[in-house]
Design an enzyme around this catalytic site. Structure first.
Site, PDB file in Angstrom:
ATOM      1  N   GLY A  84       2.293   2.298  10.800  1.00 25.57           N
ATOM      2  CA  GLY A  84       3.139   3.300  10.602  1.00 25.57           C
ATOM      3  C   GLY A  84       3.997   3.723  12.079  1.00 25.57           C
ATOM      4  CE  LYS A 113      -0.348   3.382   4.756  1.00 24.22           C
ATOM      5  NZ  LYS A 113      -0.106   3.363   5.974  1.00 24.22           N
ATOM      6  CG  ASN A 167      -1.728   1.203   1.303  1.00 26.74           C
ATOM      7  OD1 ASN A 167      -1.832   2.105   0.539  1.00 26.74           O
ATOM      8  ND2 ASN A 167      -2.180   1.357   2.569  1.00 26.74           N
TER       9      ASN A 167
HETATM   10  P1  PGA Z   1       2.740   0.352   7.465  1.00 26.21           P
HETATM   11  O1  PGA Z   1       1.101   0.450   6.886  1.00 26.21           O
HETATM   12  O2  PGA Z   1       3.263  -0.944   6.989  1.00 26.21           O
HETATM   13  O3  PGA Z   1       3.369   1.568   7.126  1.00 26.21           O
HETATM   14  O4  PGA Z   1       2.395   0.141   9.128  1.00 26.21           O
HETATM   15  C1  PGA Z   1       0.512  -0.485   6.816  1.00 26.21           C
HETATM   16  C2  PGA Z   1      -0.857  -0.005   6.170  1.00 26.21           C
HETATM   17  O5  PGA Z   1      -1.493   1.248   6.573  1.00 26.21           O
HETATM   18  O6  PGA Z   1      -1.486  -0.715   5.477  1.00 26.21           O
END
Ligand code: PGA
Length: 252
Positions: free
Chosen positions: A174, A13, A11
């Site tokens: 995150g 984002k 992902n």
């Molecule tokens: P992260 O995000 O691996 O940066 O913790 C995971 C997600 O939001 O799908």
């Protein structure tokens, strides 16, 4: 372990400009015959990159997906993108109900369910996200929250080939914090039982359930080898091909 093929989903984002196609190229090059014979790999960039990523990934085993869609196929919805448009651009999957959308855009279970229905209508895999906040975890509401979101967000017409569930504890996203693999197995077992109770045992055992939240190369194995974990939804660590591929390699 049932014959569920692992899925490692990235992902991205709100990250990635045109030059990011080079990173995708590295993912494609690194996803060799051996790994790609065993697992599915999905990259979900922002809307603006989907078409180019899909064209770049064509002929490879890397799948391209999106991070959201609108429930309707078309209409007067300024700024929105439909599941049909995503499929038309070459996407094979879409994440729905990510906690950042639930929090930033006030998305509730009914809307997430409508988005998942839209994904199925367009022939896309819907990755439906569920997970508790820190406060809910401390109040020992994890079970109730996850089951409620699952019941509300997964459409009645779901089938195991297009439904993927991602368990993403909000506090782990995150943050560098993660639940224990035992905690993850427990919640995944709960999810699988709920899917079985609602859709039948065959669907329960065929549905892929991903873990997401601070998955990195050095902790991926502990989750990916845990019972009832069929892959990962990876945020930050999916932005670098080497890290993303290292995580994927832990799934076999
Ligand atoms: P992260 O995000 O691996 O940066 O913790 C995971 C997600 O939001 O799908």
């Amino acid at each position: 372990m049932a014959a569920r093929r692992a899925l490692i989903a990235g992902n991205w984002k709100m990250h990635g400009l045109a030059a990011a196609v080079e990173e995708l190229d590295r993912v494609i090059q690194g996803f060799g015959a051996e790994l790609s014979s065993k697992i599915d790999l999905l990259v979900c960039p922002p809307f603006t990159l989907i078409e180019e990523f899909a064209a770049t990934a064509k002929g490879s085993k890397v799948l391209i997906g999106a991070q959201d869609c609108h429930p309707k196929a078309s209409g007067a919805h300024t700024g929105d993108v439909s599941a049909e448009m995503l499929a038309d651009a070459g996407a094979k999957a879409v994440i729905v109900g990510h906690s950042e959308r639930r929090a930033d855009h006030g998305e509730g279970d009914a809307l997430v369910r409508a988005k998942a229905e839209a994904a199925f209508r367009a022939g896309l895999i819907a990755i439906v996200c569920v997970g508790e906040t820190q406060a809910q975890r401390e109040a020992k509401q994890t079970r109730d929250v996850v089951l409620r979101q699952l019941q509300g967000s997964v459409p009645d017409g779901a089938g195991a080939s297009l439904l993927v569930i991602a368990y993403e504890p909000v506090w782990a996203i995150g943050s560098g914090l993660t639940p224990s693999s035992g905690d993850v197995t427990e919640v995944h077992g709960l999810i699988r039982n709920a899917v079985s109770a609602r859709f039948g045992a065959a669907m329960g055992s065929a549905t892929r359930i991903l873990y997401g939240g601070s998955v990195k190369p050095d902790n991926a194995a502990s989750f990916l080898k845990a019972n009832d974990v069929d892959g990962a939804l990876v945020g930050g660590a999916s932005l670098k091909a080497a890290d993303f591929l290292a995580i994927a390699s832990r799934a076999v």
